[in-house]
Design an enzyme around this catalytic site. Structure first.
Site, PDB file in Angstrom:
ATOM      1  N   HIS A  50       0.835  -1.203   0.000  1.00  0.00           N
ATOM      2  CA  HIS A  50       0.000   0.000   0.000  1.00  0.00           C
ATOM      3  C   HIS A  50       0.873   1.259   0.000  1.00  0.00           C
ATOM      4  O   HIS A  50       0.377   2.370   0.167  1.00  0.00           O
ATOM      5  CB  HIS A  50      -0.886   0.045   1.250  1.00  0.00           C
ATOM      6  CG  HIS A  50      -2.114  -0.814   1.165  1.00  0.00           C
ATOM      7  ND1 HIS A  50      -2.864  -0.934   0.021  1.00  0.00           N
ATOM      8  CD2 HIS A  50      -2.734  -1.586   2.100  1.00  0.00           C
ATOM      9  CE1 HIS A  50      -3.894  -1.730   0.243  1.00  0.00           C
ATOM     10  NE2 HIS A  50      -3.830  -2.151   1.508  1.00  0.00           N
ATOM     11  N   LYS A 199     -19.050  -7.330   2.573  1.00  0.00           N
ATOM     12  CA  LYS A 199     -20.071  -7.339   1.528  1.00  0.00           C
ATOM     13  C   LYS A 199     -19.493  -7.545   0.131  1.00  0.00           C
ATOM     14  O   LYS A 199     -20.110  -8.185  -0.708  1.00  0.00           O
ATOM     15  CB  LYS A 199     -20.874  -6.038   1.554  1.00  0.00           C
ATOM     16  CG  LYS A 199     -21.737  -5.851   2.784  1.00  0.00           C
ATOM     17  CD  LYS A 199     -22.570  -4.577   2.662  1.00  0.00           C
ATOM     18  CE  LYS A 199     -23.498  -4.412   3.855  1.00  0.00           C
ATOM     19  NZ  LYS A 199     -24.321  -3.164   3.720  1.00  0.00           N
TER      20      LYS A 199
END
Length: 236
Positions: A50, A199
């Site tokens: 990252h 999700k």
């Protein structure tokens, strides 16, 4: 993305994703354990990061290594990382979604300001060894995305291998796979009751942002992203 790349590089072997923790062959470059594992690996090596571009190893930019840069609607990044911060036990937990949004917009989160991260890495766009892809593209047409990635990596997949990749990188398959869903992570690091895979959709920010928060974010977004072609970003 880690799962996709590892599968492409292993000829989409479904047995592999059921027996090897997905983080093992693609360690985090900025961790001490990850750096050592990368040094010990044989080529081709896959690693994840990252890091801001200015913190990335300089040797990379003079190498033939390939880089896949994945972006996501920053509103969904805020939403997803808010839940991530509440699950991970080794970082300060925000008291509210509003508080975390403020941290994010000020760059007071891991890896700093999202806008700077994207601005700086997109300077690489157009280089032969650099591919930009978005989370939204993966969601909207996963087959086309996998085909693009395999071509970029110089790996030709047979129709059967392509189908195996698509099957094994679906959200449901990964959520049910203990090698992919982080359920093997020690409890001292993660609250396993909350779970790592939530999700796996786009647009969930709409169920978290108030109208005022959305308007305030839009104003900052327009200011920070000025000068970049908006067709680079497949989100509204």
């Amino acid at each position: 993305m880690t799962e996709i790349v590892n599968l492409i590089c292993n000829k989409a072997d479904p047995a592999w994703v059921q027996s090897v923790v997905s983080s093992e062959p693609s360690m985090w470059l900025e961790t001490k354990a990850g750096l050592q594992r990368i040094k010990d690996q044989k080529d081709p090596r896959i690693y994840v990061s990252h890091l801001l571009i200015q913190l990335f190893p300089r040797s990379f930019f003079n190498s033939k290594a390939k880089c896949i840069y994945i972006m996501r609607n920053p509103r969904d990044v805020i939403t997803s990382s808010y839940h991530f911060w509440k699950m991970v036990k080794i970082i300060r937990e925000p008291e509210s979604f509003e508080e975390y949004s403020e941290w994010f917009l000020q760059g007071n989160v891991l890896y700093g300001l999202w806008f700077d991260h994207v601005h700086n890495w997109l300077q690489m766009k157009g280089k032969e060894n650099f591919l930009v892809i978005s989370y939204e593209e993966l969601q909207q047409d996963i087959q086309a995305s996998v085909e693009t990635l395999s071509h970029f990596l110089g790996k030709k997949l047979s129709p059967e291998e392509l189908n195996a990749v698509l099957k094994n990188v679906s959200f449901k398959t990964m959520k049910d796979n203990k090698m992919s869903n982080c359920s093997l992570s020690p409890d001292i690091f993660m609250d396993q009751i909350k779970g790592f895979m939530r999700k796996g959709i786009i647009g969930d920010w709409k169920s978290h942002f108030t109208v005022a928060q959305s308007e305030a974010f839009d104003k900052i977004y327009q200011e920070k992203m000025a000068g970049l072609a908006q067709d680079l970003f497949p989100w509204e």
